[in-house]
Write an enzyme that holds these catalytic residues in place. Structure first.
Site, PDB file in Angstrom:
ATOM      1  N   HIS A  66      22.439  -1.585 -85.210  1.00  0.00           N
ATOM      2  CA  HIS A  66      23.523  -0.630 -84.986  1.00  0.00           C
ATOM      3  C   HIS A  66      24.873  -1.279 -85.277  1.00  0.00           C
ATOM      4  O   HIS A  66      25.094  -2.447 -84.974  1.00  0.00           O
ATOM      5  CB  HIS A  66      23.534  -0.145 -83.533  1.00  0.00           C
ATOM      6  CG  HIS A  66      22.557   0.945 -83.249  1.00  0.00           C
ATOM      7  ND1 HIS A  66      22.500   2.115 -83.968  1.00  0.00           N
ATOM      8  CD2 HIS A  66      21.616   1.060 -82.277  1.00  0.00           C
ATOM      9  CE1 HIS A  66      21.567   2.902 -83.457  1.00  0.00           C
ATOM     10  NE2 HIS A  66      20.993   2.273 -82.428  1.00  0.00           N
TER      11      HIS A  66
ATOM     12  N   CYS B 200      24.731   1.247 -90.725  1.00  0.00           N
ATOM     13  CA  CYS B 200      25.451   2.437 -91.145  1.00  0.00           C
ATOM     14  C   CYS B 200      26.892   2.092 -91.502  1.00  0.00           C
ATOM     15  O   CYS B 200      27.464   1.146 -90.965  1.00  0.00           O
ATOM     16  CB  CYS B 200      25.450   3.491 -90.036  1.00  0.00           C
ATOM     17  SG  CYS B 200      23.803   4.111 -89.659  1.00  0.00           S
TER      18      CYS B 200
ATOM     19  N   ARG C 122      24.886   3.522 -96.044  1.00  0.00           N
ATOM     20  CA  ARG C 122      24.374   2.256 -95.553  1.00  0.00           C
ATOM     21  C   ARG C 122      25.107   1.106 -96.227  1.00  0.00           C
ATOM     22  O   ARG C 122      25.378   1.141 -97.421  1.00  0.00           O
ATOM     23  CB  ARG C 122      22.870   2.114 -95.826  1.00  0.00           C
ATOM     24  CG  ARG C 122      21.999   3.126 -95.129  1.00  0.00           C
ATOM     25  CD  ARG C 122      22.083   3.045 -93.611  1.00  0.00           C
ATOM     26  NE  ARG C 122      21.303   4.079 -92.979  1.00  0.00           N
ATOM     27  CZ  ARG C 122      21.758   5.272 -92.637  1.00  0.00           C
ATOM     28  NH1 ARG C 122      23.014   5.585 -92.873  1.00  0.00           N
ATOM     29  NH2 ARG C 122      20.974   6.157 -92.059  1.00  0.00           N
TER      30      ARG C 122
END
Length: 152
Positions: free
Chosen positions: A56, A130, A139
């Site tokens: 993340h 991301c 991405r």
């Protein structure tokens, strides 16, 4: 490694990152616990092929929050019970489509951005997250090549 269980530690000295690596990339089982997830069906760290990891950028520990600050020549270390694997960052793809799955290939490349490619087998490390921050529109991909292995 068993799915969802941490089995390695990822260290990115330039960013001050130290994060556990777990098998799989499921949100609930891995990523939302603050782990970096190993893409199943890619090589394990230190093996020939492409060891691919996801993390993340925002929330849940955000281990890849500043992944965009890595530069070619930076090091990324993966520690397992067996060895320490040190990779050197070689290429950075700042933005690609979420479905650009060839970035995880054994010899990684981008099907969306053909100029971003490797052409020979090696021991690669791929980091994905991301981008831009606070979205999941694209991405960001960082590729490294194994420089050294230190057995434990």
């Amino acid at each position: 490694p068993a799915p969802g269980l941490a089995y390695a530690v990822l260290r990115i000295p330039r960013l001050g990152v130290t994060a556990p690596v777990a098998e799989g990339t499921g949100k609930a089982a891995v990523l939302d616990k603050g782990y970096v997830g190993h893409y199943r069906h890619t090589a394990q760290p230190g093996e020939a092929g492409n060891a691919a990891l996801a993390g993340h950028r925002n929330t849940h520990g955000e281990p890849f929050r500043h992944l965009d600050l890595l530069r070619p020549g930076d090091t990324v270390v993966v520690d397992t019970a067996a060895a320490r694997y040190t990779y050197v960052v070689r290429r950075i793809l700042p933005r690609t489509a979420p479905g650009d799955g060839t970035v995880l290939a054994a010899v990684p490349h981008s099907a969306v951005h053909p100029a971003y490619r490797f052409t020979a087998p090696a021991a690669y490390l791929t980091l994905t997250t991301c981008t831009p921050a606070y979205t999941s529109t694209y991405r960001l991909v960082v590729w490294g090549v194994l420089r050294s292995t230190q057995s434990r």
